[in-house]
Design an enzyme around this catalytic site. Structure first.
Site, PDB file in Angstrom:
ATOM      1  N   GLU A  24     -23.324   9.229 -16.227  1.00 35.59           N
ATOM      2  CA  GLU A  24     -22.762   9.078 -14.885  1.00 35.59           C
ATOM      3  C   GLU A  24     -22.563  10.419 -14.177  1.00 35.59           C
ATOM      4  O   GLU A  24     -22.323  10.455 -12.977  1.00 35.59           O
ATOM      5  CB  GLU A  24     -21.433   8.316 -14.962  1.00 35.59           C
ATOM      6  CG  GLU A  24     -21.616   6.888 -15.451  1.00 35.59           C
ATOM      7  CD  GLU A  24     -20.304   6.160 -15.662  1.00 35.59           C
ATOM      8  OE1 GLU A  24     -20.075   5.136 -15.000  1.00 35.59           O
ATOM      9  OE2 GLU A  24     -19.493   6.602 -16.502  1.00 35.59           O
ATOM     10  N   ASP A 227     -24.383  -3.587 -12.024  1.00 35.22           N
ATOM     11  CA  ASP A 227     -24.454  -4.987 -12.462  1.00 35.22           C
ATOM     12  C   ASP A 227     -23.546  -5.781 -11.538  1.00 35.22           C
ATOM     13  O   ASP A 227     -22.846  -5.197 -10.707  1.00 35.22           O
ATOM     14  CB  ASP A 227     -23.980  -5.098 -13.924  1.00 35.22           C
ATOM     15  CG  ASP A 227     -22.534  -4.644 -14.084  1.00 35.22           C
ATOM     16  OD1 ASP A 227     -21.629  -5.459 -13.921  1.00 35.22           O
ATOM     17  OD2 ASP A 227     -22.305  -3.434 -14.347  1.00 35.22           O
TER      18      ASP A 227
HETATM   19  N1  ADE Z   1     -18.545  -0.761 -15.014  1.00 40.66           N
HETATM   20  C1  ADE Z   1     -19.800  -1.127 -14.718  1.00 40.66           C
HETATM   21  N2  ADE Z   1     -19.926  -2.473 -14.741  1.00 40.66           N
HETATM   22  C2  ADE Z   1     -18.709  -2.949 -15.072  1.00 40.66           C
HETATM   23  C3  ADE Z   1     -18.207  -4.244 -15.283  1.00 40.66           C
HETATM   24  N3  ADE Z   1     -18.985  -5.314 -15.140  1.00 40.66           N
HETATM   25  N4  ADE Z   1     -16.901  -4.375 -15.636  1.00 40.66           N
HETATM   26  C4  ADE Z   1     -16.111  -3.292 -15.779  1.00 40.66           C
HETATM   27  N5  ADE Z   1     -16.549  -2.045 -15.609  1.00 40.66           N
HETATM   28  C5  ADE Z   1     -17.836  -1.868 -15.249  1.00 40.66           C
END
Ligand code: ADE
Length: 264
Positions: A24, A227
């Site tokens: 990151e 996501d």
């Molecule tokens: N960071 C990236 N995706 C995430 C998710 N689905 N839940 C918590 N932290 C995250």
């Protein structure tokens, strides 16, 4: 913390930059090494890289994952490294209905979605502080958002073609944090119901924002959407993190750091 732990005495005060995971941060530490040389200080089991990048004195570190890790790390940035302001960069799950993988979210406010001391205190409220939402510093967040907009305008289409994502858009609003990776339709829908304004979910930002609020240090948080916090989240997160996150971070931070003064 004792004054002797101030490891960056002398002006100007640096900007603290942190992420949870190495991917990151992109190539930031290498860029610092190339620009100025880096002094690495180990403190509380973390490496703090002190140097200058794109003309801005910085202390760069990895918080690792979760709210406690983030709070401990930003506290050290404030007390041991005397940072003037803090920027957190990384990925997040999209929660807002129009927030898609590849988009970028800059926080205006942050909240801990798993904090619940009810019925003693309202859900989400930090007991004895009387607050649930912590504001990002407006000037810093504006500068970060401007850097994101420039990145999207200059490289968004090429990124989408290269990575097979949508053309990225920049959103600003509420980011929620908790000590859980949200990875189910049930989980993300529960967040949408409880917090209809939430744009993205991650695991550190609100802890950073609370500590910065308590010490009066300006902070800002930028998250690229890896996501959509549903059943596909684990696979989407891993491939975005390993293949794409660093490119976004490099592009956004380079524009941010090359812009006007760090603390806005
Ligand atoms: N960071 C990236 N995706 C995430 C998710 N689905 N839940 C918590 N932290 C995250």
């Amino acid at each position: 913390m004792s004054a002797s732990l101030n490891l960056t005495s002398g002006a100007p005060r640096p900007l603290g930059i942190l992420a949870a995971l190495p991917q990151e941060l992109g190539d930031l530490i290498e860029a610092m090494r190339a620009a100025s040389g880096v002094r690495t200080v180990t403190h509380g089991q973390r490496d703090y890289h002190v140097g200058t990048v794109h003309g801005t004195p910085c202390v760069v570190t990895l918080a690792r994952v979760g709210k406690v890790a983030a709070a401990a790390t930003v506290s050290a940035l404030i007390h041991a490294f005397d940072v003037e302001a803090v920027v957190f960069t990384g990925v997040a799950g999209g929660v807002g209905s129009d927030v898609r993988v590849g988009d970028v979210v800059v926080a205006s406010t942050l909240l801990q979605h798993d904090l619940d001391a009810s019925p003693l205190f309202p859900r989400f409220e930090v007991p004895l502080l009387g607050m649930s939402h912590f504001a990002a510093d407006t000037a810093l967040a504006n500068r970060l958002a401007a850097a994101c907009e420039r990145f999207v305008a200059e490289e968004g289409a090429a990124c989408a073609a290269r990575f097979g994502t949508h053309e990225p858009r920049v959103h600003r609003g509420l980011i929620v944090s908790g000590d859980q990776f949200v990875a189910s339709a049930t989980g993300v829908n529960a967040l949408r119901t409880a917090l209809p304004d939430a744009l993205a979910v991650e695991m550190e930002g609100a802890a950073i924002a609370q500590v910065c609020y308590e010490y009066g240090v300006p902070c800002a948080v930028v998250r690229t959407i890896s996501d959509t916090a549903d059943d596909h989240a684990p696979a989407s997160f891993v491939s975005f993190l390993t293949e794409i996150a660093g490119t976004y971070s490099n592009a956004i931070l380079a524009r941010f750091l090359a812009g006007p003064a760090a603390a806005g």
